[in-house]
Motif scaffolding. Structure first.
Motif, short mmCIF file in Angstrom:
data_model
loop_
_atom_site.label_atom_id
_atom_site.label_comp_id
_atom_site.label_asym_id
_atom_site.label_seq_id
_atom_site.Cartn_x
_atom_site.Cartn_y
_atom_site.Cartn_z
N ARG A 1 0.93 -1.23 -0.16
CA ARG A 1 0.08 -0.04 0.08
C ARG A 1 0.89 1.40 0.05
NH1 ARG A 1 -3.20 1.82 3.86
NH2 ARG A 1 -2.32 0.68 5.45
N ILE A 2 1.73 1.09 0.78
CA ILE A 2 2.69 2.36 0.89
C ILE A 2 4.10 2.01 0.59
CG2 ILE A 2 3.76 4.23 2.31
CD1 ILE A 2 0.73 4.32 2.47
N VAL B 1 0.72 3.72 -2.81
CA VAL B 1 0.58 3.26 -4.39
C VAL B 1 -0.64 2.30 -4.62
CG1 VAL B 1 3.11 3.26 -4.56
CG2 VAL B 1 2.26 1.27 -3.34
N ARG B 2 -1.28 2.19 -3.68
CA ARG B 2 -2.62 1.31 -3.74
C ARG B 2 -3.55 1.75 -2.70
NH1 ARG B 2 -0.22 -4.03 -4.17
NH2 ARG B 2 -0.27 -4.54 -6.32
N GLU C 1 -8.75 -0.62 -3.41
CA GLU C 1 -8.16 -1.53 -4.55
C GLU C 1 -7.58 -2.81 -3.99
OE1 GLU C 1 -6.26 1.78 -7.61
OE2 GLU C 1 -4.98 1.29 -5.66
N ILE C 2 -6.92 -2.83 -2.80
CA ILE C 2 -6.79 -4.09 -2.24
C ILE C 2 -7.88 -5.18 -2.10
CG2 ILE C 2 -5.50 -5.32 -0.27
CD1 ILE C 2 -3.81 -2.88 -0.30
N ALA C 3 -8.79 -4.39 -1.45
CA ALA C 3 -10.22 -5.06 -1.07
C ALA C 3 -10.64 -5.73 -2.54
CB ALA C 3 -11.01 -4.08 -0.40
N ALA C 4 -10.43 -5.15 -3.58
CA ALA C 4 -11.22 -5.34 -4.74
C ALA C 4 -10.26 -6.42 -5.35
CB ALA C 4 -11.30 -4.17 -5.65
N LYS D 1 -0.88 -5.71 -14.31
CA LYS D 1 -0.15 -7.24 -14.27
C LYS D 1 -0.22 -7.74 -12.76
CE LYS D 1 2.61 -6.88 -18.47
NZ LYS D 1 3.79 -6.22 -18.88
N ASN D 2 -0.39 -6.69 -12.03
CA ASN D 2 -0.31 -7.07 -10.29
C ASN D 2 -1.26 -7.47 -9.89
OD1 ASN D 2 -1.92 -4.77 -9.94
ND2 ASN D 2 -0.14 -3.49 -9.93
N VAL D 3 -2.44 -7.95 -10.63
CA VAL D 3 -3.65 -8.48 -9.74
C VAL D 3 -3.16 -9.84 -9.51
CG1 VAL D 3 -5.28 -7.21 -11.23
CG2 VAL D 3 -4.65 -9.42 -12.13
#
Lengths: 668, 165
Positions: free
Chosen positions: A363-364, A370-371, A375-378, B121-123
Motif C-alpha cells: 500500500r505504501i 501506491v494502492r 483497490e486491495i479489497a477489490a 499485471k499485479n492482480v
C-alpha cells in the motif's frame, strides 16, 4: 527499554523453577524486566506459558473445537517441534562455533586453548605489498612483529616478539599474540605499511571452548530482547553494525562471521517461541534500515522466519537494482509498507511497478501510497459473483453418496470399492504441483507418494503411461488406493464451510444393461475440499478437487461410479467459495499500535482521503521513531507532511536532546 | 458391433482433451467472439462459481460484455471416457450402434490452474478448478461433422467452473 535482567541470566540453571509463575492473561511474547526467562540453553523463552510436560494435550493455537483429530495433530506437531528445536539448537551451535579442523581459531571460540589474544588488522589490502604473490601477508606479519619488538631490546631470534597464528578473512588479517603483547600490537594502529595506513583492533573476547557459544547465544538473546517491541510487534534490526554489543562480540569483523550472524539470530528468534505459528505472528514490523546491505543475501532468512511481516523498513541501504532484492520476489505476501528510500534501486524507472507486482498487498512504498485499501479489497473479488453451491440432487442420491464416500475413503477403501465400483469404473488422479505460490503455506509437503501415478496429461504424453495411469475396474482401483497415503477428510456436518459440493444431472451415460441406445441419466458431482494426509511421521494438509459421474447400478446402494477423477493441490483454504468472504467493503487492515484507536489510518464515513493518508503517515512515523501519535503528527505537519524531512528533523532534535520524555511511547 | 480397444480410446480422448483445452482457454482470453462455437446446441448444466448460464451463446455474451481481460494458465489436465458408445446426435436423431466409431464417446475433462482477472499485471493469481463433459459434435446427414461450428469434433455438454483459492 526491555532488557533481560542479569538476575535472570544468572538463574539460567534453575530457570525452569520459575516457569509457570506469573502466568498472566497476556500470552504475548517478550515481557518486561524480570518477566523474560532464559532456559538452560540460554534460549529466550518468550512464549511458553503452559507447562511443557502437558505438551500436546491442549490444542493451543487452534480455536479449539475440541476436535479429536486436531488435538492429536497438535500433539504430533509438538513432538515434531521439540525434535526440530533440538536440531535447530545444534544448527546454531554449528553456525556459531567453528567446527573446522584447521588449527586456526575462529569466531565463537577465539584462542580456544592457547591463552592468546587476537587482533584484527585492516587496511593492508591497499598497500603496495598486496601485489606480492602471497598478498603481502608474510611481509605484513614480519612488519608487525618488528614493530612490536621494543626498539631498545637486544632481541635475538628467540626472544623476538612472535605472532603465533594468523589467518585472512576477506580484507581482514586476524592475528594471535600472547595477551601481554597485545598493547604493543595495538600501538601500531595507524602506522603506515607499504604506503597504506593500518587499523588494528582487538578482536573477540578471550573465551574458552563451549562457554563462548553459550555466551554468544545469551548475548544474541539479550540483543533480541532489546530490539523487540512486543506492543507494536516491531523487531528493530536497524543499524546492526553500529550496535555496541554486537560490535564488541566481533560479529562484523569478518565477512564470514557477518554472513553467519543473521541466520543465527533468526534461529535464536525462532527458539523463543513454542510454535512456528506464534513465531510468525509475533511481528508485524521489521526494520533493517541503515545496514549497508548491497543485497539481501546475508539477511534472506528473514523471509522464512518472519514471512508475515506487514511493514518492512529497508531504508538507507545500498541495494543497487531489483536483482539485489530478487530473492524476496515471492516472499512477504502480506507486505503493506515497504521503505527502500536511500538505496539506488529506488530510482529505477520500473521500481514502483515491480514492487506492486511482487507484493499484491503493498500500500505504501517509500512513504507514498501506491494502492488504496479499496483497490486491495477489490483484488479479492471475483468478477463472477461467488454463489453458494449449486446442488440439484435426485432423491438425495448425491447427498448420500458424498456423505458415505469420504467416510469410506478415509476408513475402509476396500469396502467402498466393493460397494460402488464395478468392472467399468474408472479412477485417475493428477497432482497440480504448480500451485505453491498461491498458498500461504511456507512449504508444500512433498508430492512423492503421488507423483509417479499422477495422470496430468500435459506432462504424461506417452500413450502407454497415459493408459497405465488410468485405473479401470474395481480390482485395479482397490490396488491403487491401497498404495495411496491414508487420509482424513473433515466432518461434513461439523465443518460444512470446508466443503463445496455441487451436483446436477447428466444424460447420455452408458447403460450397463446395454438396452437403452440413447444412454441413461445420472449425476455429475464436483467436490472441492481439503484432507489431512496421515503418514507415520506426520500429518500434512492438502486441498483437492474431485469429480464423480455416477449412474444407476445393481449393487446394494443402487449406484455405480462411472468416473472418479481427483486433482490434488497445495492447501488453499476455503475462502474462495465462501459467498460471504466476497463482501464489497471488507474492513481495512487492523493497525497494531498501542495508541491508535480502531479504524485509525483506515477510511471511514466523514473522513477525507487526505486525512486517511495523514494518519497512515503518522502511524509510520510513530513506528519508526517510537514517538507518540501526537508528536509524530507534530513532526510531520511541521515539515509539510514530508516523511523524509520529518525524520531528519526528528534525528536532529533527538541528537540535541530536545525531545521531551513524553514525546515517546512508554511501552517501547 | 464396433468395440474400440483401450489404446484407441485413450488416444482419442487425450487428444480431444488436449486440443479442446488449448483452443478453449485461448478463446476465453483473446477470441471471445468464438466462445459459443465450443458448446453443444443441447447443453446440460453450465456453472460459473455457482451461477447457472443458459448455454454457449449466453457464456459468450458474458465474456464479451462483462468479463475483464482474463489470463488462464492450465497447469494440470486429466480426462476419462465416460461413455464408449455415446449416442451422437445426427440430423435425424442419434447414431445407432452399428454406425458408431471410436469417436462416438463422451469425455470427462478436469482442469486445474491459475486465472487472473483484470488488466494490471499485479492482480493476484486465483486458482480455478473446472470440469467439462465433452460430447461428439452432431453429424450431418452425410455422417460428417456439422458445419458452422468451426469444425470442432467435441463440444461442451456441461461445464462447472469454480475459483478454489
Amino acid at each position: 527499554m526491555l532488557k533481560l535482567s542479569t538476575a535472570t541470566m544468572h538463574n539460567m540453571g534453575r530457570a525452569k523453577v520459575s516457569r509457570g509463575r506469573s502466568r498472566g492473561p497476556d500470552r504475548g511474547a517478550v515481557r518486561k524486566r524480570g518477566g523474560n526467562r532464559v532456559d538452560r540453553d540460554g534460549d529466550f523463552d518468550m512464549d511458553r506459558n503452559v507447562d511443557r510436560g502437558r505438551g500436546g494435550k491442549k490444542a493451543r493455537g487452534y480455536s479449539g473445537r475440541g476436535n479429536l483429530m486436531i488435538a492429536s495433530t497438535q500433539g504430533r506437531d509438538q513432538r515434531k517441534m521439540s525434535i526440530d528445536r533440538d536440531r535447530t539448537r545444534n544448527a546454531i551451535q554449528k553456525a556459531l562455533s567453528d567446527n573446522t579442523t584447521t588449527s586456526q581459531a575462529n569466531f565463537g571460540r577465539p584462542a580456544a586453548k592457547s591463552g592468546t589474544s587476537q587482533a584484527i588488522i585492516r587496511g593492508w589490502k591497499q598497500s603496495k605489498a598486496s601485489s606480492n604473490p602471497d598478498g603481502g601477508i608474510q611481509s605484513l606479519v614480519a612488519f608487525l612483529e618488528k614493530k612490536m619488538t621494543p626498539s631498545d631490546s637486544k632481541a635475538s631470534a628467540n626472544t623476538r616478539t612472535r605472532i603465533t597464528k594468523w589467518r585472512v578473512e576477506g580484507d581482514a588479517l586476524i592475528v594471535s599474540v600472547r595477551p601481554e603483547l597485545m598493547f604493543r600490537l595495538l600501538k601500531i594502529n595507524g602506522f603506515s605499511f607499504a604506503g597504506a595506513a593500518l587499523t588494528i583492533e582487538e578482536y573477540g573476547q578471550p573465551a574458552v571452548g563451549e562457554a563462548s557459544t553459550a555466551d554468544t547465544k545469551a548475548k544474541l538473546t539479550t540483543f533480541l530482547g532489546k530490539r523487540y517491541f512486543q506492543q507494536t510487534k516491531l523487531l528493530n534490526l536497524s543499524g546492526l553494525g553500529d550496535d555496541p554489543d554486537l560490535v564488541s562480540m566481533g560479529l562484523f569483523s569478518t565477512t564470514s562471521t557477518k554472513s553467519r550472524f543473521f541466520p543465527a539470530l533468526m534461529k535464536m528468534w525462532e527458539l523463543g517461541f513454542d510454535s512456528p505459528e506464534k513465531c510468525r505472528n509475533a511481528v508485524d514490523s521489521v526494520s533493517l534500515a541503515n545496514n549497508q546491505l548491497d543485497d539481501i543475501s546475508d539477511v534472506t532468512t528473514l523471509s522464512q522466519t518472519i514471512p508475515n511481516v506487514k511493514n518492512l523498513d529497508l531504508s538507507n541501504n545500498n541495494f543497487k537494482d531489483l536483482e539485489a532484492l530478487s530473492g524476496w520476489r515471492w516472499k512477504f505476501r502480506r507486505l503493506e509498507f515497504l521503505d527502500l528510500t536511500g538505496s539506488p534501486l529506488s530510482a529505477d524507472p520500473s521500481f514502483k511497478d515491480t514492487m506492486l507486482k511482487w507484493y499484491p498487498k503493498l500500500r505504501i512504498l517509500n512513504n507514498t501510497e501506491v494502492r488504496t485499501t479499496a483497490e486491495i479489497a477489490a483484488q479479492g473479488k471475483a468478477p463472477i459473483p461467488v454463489q453458494p453451491a449449486y446442488f440439484r440432487d435426485d432423491s438425495q442420491i448425491a447427498e448420500n453418496f458424498v456423505r458415505a464416500f469420504f467416510v469410506g475413503y478415509d476408513n475402509d477403501r476396500n469396502d467402498l470399492v466393493n460397494g460402488i465400483y464395478d468392472n467399468n469404473s474408472t479412477f485417475s488422479f493428477n497432482v497440480n504441483t504448480s500451485i505453491p505460490r498461491a498458498s500461504q503455506q511456507n512449504s508444500i509437503p512433498s508430492w512423492d507418494p503421488y507423483i509417479k501415478k499422477s495422470r496430468n496429461i500435459l506432462k504424461i504424453n506417452h500413450l502407454p503411461a497415459q493408459m497405465s495411469r488410468s485405473y479401470v475396474g474395481s480390482e485395479k482401483i482397490r490396488e491403487l488406493w491401497n498404495t495411496l497415503p491414508r487420509t482424513k477428510h473433515p466432518d461434513m456436518a461439523a465443518r460444512p464451510e470446508e466443503w463445496l459440493i455441487e451436483c446436477h444431472s447428466i444424460p447420455g451415460l452408458p447403460d450397463p444393461s446395454e438396452q437403452c441406445e440413447v444412454g441413461v441419466g445420472g449425476l455429475l458431482i464436483v467436490v472441492h475440499g481439503k484432507f489431512d494426509e496421515i503418514s507415520p511421521s506426520k500429518v500434512d494438509t492438502r486441498s483437492f478437487d474431485r469429480t464423480f459421474v455416477i449412474g444407476p447400478g445393481g449393487g446394494a446402494r443402487g449406484v455405480r461410479v462411472i468416473s472418479d477423477m481427483l486433482t490434488l493441490r497445495a492447501y488453499g483454504g476455503h475462502d474462495a467459495w465462501d459467498p460471504n468472504s466476497q463482501q464489497p467493503n471488507p474492513p481495512g487492515p487492523r493497525v497494531n499500535h498501542p495508541q491508535a484507536p480502531d479504524g485509525y489510518g483506515a477510511p471511514a464515513p466523514g473522513k477525507t482521503d487526505a486525512r486517511v493518508q495523514q494518519e497512515q503517515m503518522i502511524l509510520q512515523m510513530s513506528f519508526k521513531t517510537r514517538m507518540t501519535l501526537v508528536y509524530s503528527e507534530m513532526a510531520l505537519s511541521g515539515n509539510g507532511w514530508n516523511m523524509e524531512a520529518a525524520l531528519r528533523n526528528f534525528e536532529e532534535l533527538k541528537v540535541q536532546g530536545k525531545l521531551p520524555q513524553d514525546a515517546f511511547l512508554l511501552v517501547m | 458391433m464396433f468395440a474400440p480397444n483401450e489404446d484407441t480410446l485413450t488416444k482419442v480422448s487425450t487428444d480431444a482433451a488436449m486440443e479442446f483445452v488449448q483452443a478453449f482457454y485461448t478463446s476465453l482470453q483473446s477470441n471471445r467472439g468464438s466462445i459459443s462455437t465450443f458448446y453443444s446446441p443441447a447443453t446440460s448444466t453450465i456453472l460459473f462459481n455457482g451461477n447457472v448460464v443458459a448455454g454457449g451463446a449466453a457464456v459468450q455474451d458474458i465474456f464479451v460484455s462483462q468479463m475483464p481481460p482474463t489470463h488462464y494458465e492450465v497447469q494440470s489436465l486429466d480426462c476419462q471416457v465416460i461413455n464408449q458408445k455415446y449416442p451422437t446426435a445426427t440430423a435425424t436423431g442419434v447414431k445407432r450402434a452399428a454406425e458408431k466409431s471410436a469417436k462416438d464417446i463422451s469425455i470427462l475433462v478436469t482442469v486445474s490452474g491459475y486465472a487472473k482477472f483484470g488488466v494490471p499485471k499485479n492482480v493476484p493469481q486465483r486458482v480455478f478448478s473446472e470440469t467439462f463433459v465433452l460430447v461428439p459434435a452432431p453429424t450431418n446427414s452425410l455422417g460428417g461433422v456439422a458445419k458452422g461450428k468451426g469444425g470442432k469434433g467435441w463440444l461442451i455438454q456441461s461445464q462447472n467452473f469454480r475459483l478454489v483459492v
